[in-house]
Design a protein around this motif. Sequence first.
Motif, PDB file in Angstrom:
ATOM      1  N   GLY A   1      91.297  48.289 -31.107  1.00  0.00           N
ATOM      2  CA  GLY A   1      91.676  46.907 -31.357  1.00  0.00           C
ATOM      3  C   GLY A   1      90.595  46.083 -32.021  1.00  0.00           C
ATOM      4  N   SER A   2      89.377  46.615 -32.072  1.00  0.00           N
ATOM      5  CA  SER A   2      88.266  45.937 -32.728  1.00  0.00           C
ATOM      6  C   SER A   2      88.114  46.489 -34.144  1.00  0.00           C
ATOM      7  CB  SER A   2      86.983  46.100 -31.923  1.00  0.00           C
ATOM      8  OG  SER A   2      85.933  45.321 -32.468  1.00  0.00           O
ATOM      9  N   TYR A   3      87.031  46.103 -34.812  1.00  0.00           N
ATOM     10  CA  TYR A   3      86.877  46.404 -36.228  1.00  0.00           C
ATOM     11  C   TYR A   3      85.514  47.001 -36.544  1.00  0.00           C
ATOM     12  CZ  TYR A   3      90.982  43.500 -37.198  1.00  0.00           C
ATOM     13  OH  TYR A   3      92.251  42.985 -37.233  1.00  0.00           O
ATOM     14  N   MET A   4      85.494  47.749 -37.648  1.00  0.00           N
ATOM     15  CA  MET A   4      84.271  48.122 -38.337  1.00  0.00           C
ATOM     16  C   MET A   4      84.368  47.481 -39.717  1.00  0.00           C
ATOM     17  SD  MET A   4      82.342  51.773 -38.549  1.00  0.00           S
ATOM     18  CE  MET A   4      83.826  52.731 -38.874  1.00  0.00           C
ATOM     19  N   LEU A   5      83.473  46.536 -39.996  1.00  0.00           N
ATOM     20  CA  LEU A   5      83.490  45.801 -41.250  1.00  0.00           C
ATOM     21  C   LEU A   5      82.487  46.412 -42.214  1.00  0.00           C
ATOM     22  CD1 LEU A   5      84.869  43.870 -39.240  1.00  0.00           C
ATOM     23  CD2 LEU A   5      83.824  41.979 -40.468  1.00  0.00           C
ATOM     24  N   VAL A   6      82.913  46.623 -43.444  1.00  0.00           N
ATOM     25  CA  VAL A   6      82.072  47.258 -44.456  1.00  0.00           C
ATOM     26  C   VAL A   6      81.827  46.262 -45.584  1.00  0.00           C
ATOM     27  CG1 VAL A   6      81.787  49.242 -45.966  1.00  0.00           C
ATOM     28  CG2 VAL A   6      83.126  49.474 -43.864  1.00  0.00           C
ATOM     29  N   ALA A   7      80.576  45.911 -45.785  1.00  0.00           N
ATOM     30  CA  ALA A   7      80.210  44.874 -46.751  1.00  0.00           C
ATOM     31  C   ALA A   7      80.084  45.426 -48.168  1.00  0.00           C
ATOM     32  CB  ALA A   7      78.884  44.225 -46.344  1.00  0.00           C
ATOM     33  N   ASP A   8      80.243  44.520 -49.119  1.00  0.00           N
ATOM     34  CA  ASP A   8      79.883  44.705 -50.526  1.00  0.00           C
ATOM     35  C   ASP A   8      80.674  45.757 -51.280  1.00  0.00           C
ATOM     36  OD1 ASP A   8      78.205  42.584 -50.591  1.00  0.00           O
ATOM     37  OD2 ASP A   8      76.357  43.710 -50.409  1.00  0.00           O
ATOM     38  N   GLY A   9      81.947  45.907 -50.946  1.00  0.00           N
ATOM     39  CA  GLY A   9      82.837  46.657 -51.835  1.00  0.00           C
ATOM     40  C   GLY A   9      82.964  46.002 -53.191  1.00  0.00           C
ATOM     41  N   VAL A  10      82.459  44.771 -53.306  1.00  0.00           N
ATOM     42  CA  VAL A  10      82.462  44.052 -54.584  1.00  0.00           C
ATOM     43  C   VAL A  10      81.686  44.808 -55.664  1.00  0.00           C
ATOM     44  CG1 VAL A  10      80.361  42.701 -54.182  1.00  0.00           C
ATOM     45  CG2 VAL A  10      82.203  41.717 -55.567  1.00  0.00           C
ATOM     46  N   MET A  11      80.856  45.750 -55.262  1.00  0.00           N
ATOM     47  CA  MET A  11      80.100  46.531 -56.244  1.00  0.00           C
ATOM     48  C   MET A  11      81.012  47.133 -57.306  1.00  0.00           C
ATOM     49  SD  MET A  11      77.405  48.447 -53.680  1.00  0.00           S
ATOM     50  CE  MET A  11      76.938  49.692 -54.876  1.00  0.00           C
ATOM     51  N   ALA A  12      82.181  47.606 -56.890  1.00  0.00           N
ATOM     52  CA  ALA A  12      83.115  48.199 -57.855  1.00  0.00           C
ATOM     53  C   ALA A  12      83.627  47.164 -58.835  1.00  0.00           C
ATOM     54  CB  ALA A  12      84.284  48.841 -57.112  1.00  0.00           C
ATOM     55  N   GLN A  13      83.806  45.938 -58.368  1.00  0.00           N
ATOM     56  CA  GLN A  13      84.370  44.871 -59.197  1.00  0.00           C
ATOM     57  C   GLN A  13      83.376  44.346 -60.225  1.00  0.00           C
ATOM     58  OE1 GLN A  13      86.315  41.880 -56.850  1.00  0.00           O
ATOM     59  NE2 GLN A  13      86.479  40.426 -58.543  1.00  0.00           N
ATOM     60  N   VAL A  14      82.089  44.332 -59.865  1.00  0.00           N
ATOM     61  CA  VAL A  14      81.083  43.759 -60.765  1.00  0.00           C
ATOM     62  C   VAL A  14      80.347  44.823 -61.560  1.00  0.00           C
ATOM     63  CG1 VAL A  14      80.796  41.740 -59.294  1.00  0.00           C
ATOM     64  CG2 VAL A  14      79.262  43.714 -58.988  1.00  0.00           C
ATOM     65  N   ALA A  15      80.747  46.098 -61.437  1.00  0.00           N
ATOM     66  CA  ALA A  15      80.094  47.178 -62.182  1.00  0.00           C
ATOM     67  C   ALA A  15      80.041  46.833 -63.655  1.00  0.00           C
ATOM     68  CB  ALA A  15      80.844  48.488 -61.975  1.00  0.00           C
ATOM     69  N   GLY A  16      78.879  47.042 -64.260  1.00  0.00           N
ATOM     70  CA  GLY A  16      78.676  46.695 -65.665  1.00  0.00           C
ATOM     71  C   GLY A  16      77.990  45.368 -65.852  1.00  0.00           C
ATOM     72  N   GLY A  17      77.895  44.574 -64.774  1.00  0.00           N
ATOM     73  CA  GLY A  17      77.218  43.289 -64.850  1.00  0.00           C
ATOM     74  C   GLY A  17      75.731  43.412 -64.611  1.00  0.00           C
ATOM     75  N   PRO A  18      75.023  42.284 -64.579  1.00  0.00           N
ATOM     76  CA  PRO A  18      73.582  42.316 -64.311  1.00  0.00           C
ATOM     77  C   PRO A  18      73.280  42.897 -62.935  1.00  0.00           C
ATOM     78  CG  PRO A  18      74.267  40.156 -65.145  1.00  0.00           C
ATOM     79  CD  PRO A  18      75.515  40.924 -64.852  1.00  0.00           C
ATOM     80  N   ARG A  19      72.152  43.587 -62.822  1.00  0.00           N
ATOM     81  CA  ARG A  19      71.660  44.124 -61.550  1.00  0.00           C
ATOM     82  C   ARG A  19      72.599  45.154 -60.939  1.00  0.00           C
ATOM     83  NH1 ARG A  19      72.368  39.085 -60.863  1.00  0.00           N
ATOM     84  NH2 ARG A  19      73.419  39.284 -58.843  1.00  0.00           N
ATOM     85  N   THR A  20      73.401  45.814 -61.757  1.00  0.00           N
ATOM     86  CA  THR A  20      74.297  46.859 -61.245  1.00  0.00           C
ATOM     87  C   THR A  20      73.839  48.218 -61.752  1.00  0.00           C
ATOM     88  OG1 THR A  20      75.859  46.723 -63.107  1.00  0.00           O
ATOM     89  CG2 THR A  20      76.221  45.227 -61.250  1.00  0.00           C
ATOM     90  N   GLY A  21      74.267  49.269 -61.046  1.00  0.00           N
ATOM     91  CA  GLY A  21      73.933  50.618 -61.462  1.00  0.00           C
ATOM     92  C   GLY A  21      74.993  51.198 -62.373  1.00  0.00           C
ATOM     93  N   ASP A  22      74.607  52.193 -63.149  1.00  0.00           N
ATOM     94  CA  ASP A  22      75.552  52.822 -64.076  1.00  0.00           C
ATOM     95  C   ASP A  22      76.715  53.489 -63.358  1.00  0.00           C
ATOM     96  OD1 ASP A  22      73.917  52.030 -66.167  1.00  0.00           O
ATOM     97  OD2 ASP A  22      72.869  53.966 -66.301  1.00  0.00           O
ATOM     98  N   ASP A  23      76.515  53.839 -62.079  1.00  0.00           N
ATOM     99  CA  ASP A  23      77.535  54.576 -61.334  1.00  0.00           C
ATOM    100  C   ASP A  23      78.284  53.713 -60.317  1.00  0.00           C
ATOM    101  OD1 ASP A  23      75.448  54.162 -59.601  1.00  0.00           O
ATOM    102  OD2 ASP A  23      75.262  56.255 -58.952  1.00  0.00           O
ATOM    103  N   TRP A  24      78.123  52.417 -60.369  1.00  0.00           N
ATOM    104  CA  TRP A  24      78.718  51.551 -59.351  1.00  0.00           C
ATOM    105  C   TRP A  24      80.250  51.572 -59.348  1.00  0.00           C
ATOM    106  CZ3 TRP A  24      76.158  46.265 -57.895  1.00  0.00           C
ATOM    107  CH2 TRP A  24      74.914  46.514 -57.324  1.00  0.00           C
ATOM    108  N   SER A  25      80.863  52.011 -60.423  1.00  0.00           N
ATOM    109  CA  SER A  25      82.325  52.054 -60.455  1.00  0.00           C
ATOM    110  C   SER A  25      82.880  52.996 -59.386  1.00  0.00           C
ATOM    111  CB  SER A  25      82.819  52.485 -61.838  1.00  0.00           C
ATOM    112  OG  SER A  25      82.342  53.777 -62.151  1.00  0.00           O
ATOM    113  N   TRP A  26      82.072  53.993 -58.977  1.00  0.00           N
ATOM    114  CA  TRP A  26      82.509  54.919 -57.919  1.00  0.00           C
ATOM    115  C   TRP A  26      81.510  55.029 -56.771  1.00  0.00           C
ATOM    116  CZ3 TRP A  26      79.377  58.913 -56.527  1.00  0.00           C
ATOM    117  CH2 TRP A  26      78.362  59.285 -57.444  1.00  0.00           C
ATOM    118  N   ASN A  27      80.242  54.801 -57.040  1.00  0.00           N
ATOM    119  CA  ASN A  27      79.201  54.957 -56.026  1.00  0.00           C
ATOM    120  C   ASN A  27      79.057  53.645 -55.262  1.00  0.00           C
ATOM    121  OD1 ASN A  27      77.149  56.018 -54.503  1.00  0.00           O
ATOM    122  ND2 ASN A  27      75.677  56.211 -56.174  1.00  0.00           N
TER     123      ASN A  27
END
Length: 253
Positions: free
Chosen positions: A182-208
Amino acid sequence: MITIDEAKGLVTVDGPNGPQSHPMASPEAFKLVSDAWIRCGWDAKYVYSFSWMGRPIIQLPDDMVRIQEVLYAVKPDVIVETGVAHGGSLIFYASLFKAMGKGRVIGVDIEIRPHNRAAIEAHEMMPLITLIEGGSTDAATVEQVKALIKPGETVLVLLDSNHLKDHVRGELEAYGPLVTKGSYMLVADGVMAQVAGGPRTGDDWSWNNPLSAIDEYVAAHPEFVVEEPAFPFNEGMVTERVTYWPRGFLKRV
């Protein structure tokens, strides 16, 4: 590409079938503008402009309010958070527990820098916080966390340390068993996939990124489902949150 026409109250997006326009009051328009805002905010480092009770907190206010809703609904006895940084989020959760009259926080980080540790330990919320320094997926670290949880306590976990796929997957495996039904495990920063290609991102962020780890983990662990908690209050037409944590709420069922 999207075009925002405030005079006409329309948001237009170029798609494979040509331009499509949506009224500004629609969920479709809100989603389009929000996605653009997320990318703009990432580029401008907007998330680095907030604090909580004197400590920097690298979170969007939208996500902080959402977490508050979940904590008040679940009322866990213990939060385990991986990733301490400046300690702002630990202070935030501890202050909510102080207001609710129950709960404490365990913060885990591979390196808690001396100036951050000193500031956290001097804070008035420190009596509700325990700091553990060590790799979050190291067996010894996980055992230290387990030893601090009493039988029968309700546990909620937040994963906000190294966000690359393999590390997040390792944390999911290590801390998933601690989460109460009934409780949760929260996982932060899935936004990495959304901002891939922007500043301060890695070349593999679309999947990594955390989303890849979440998908693999949930497929192998039917006791967890990706489930955004219901809006406790929503008089508008918005159906999605503006978040850095897409698909980040894993509920133990």
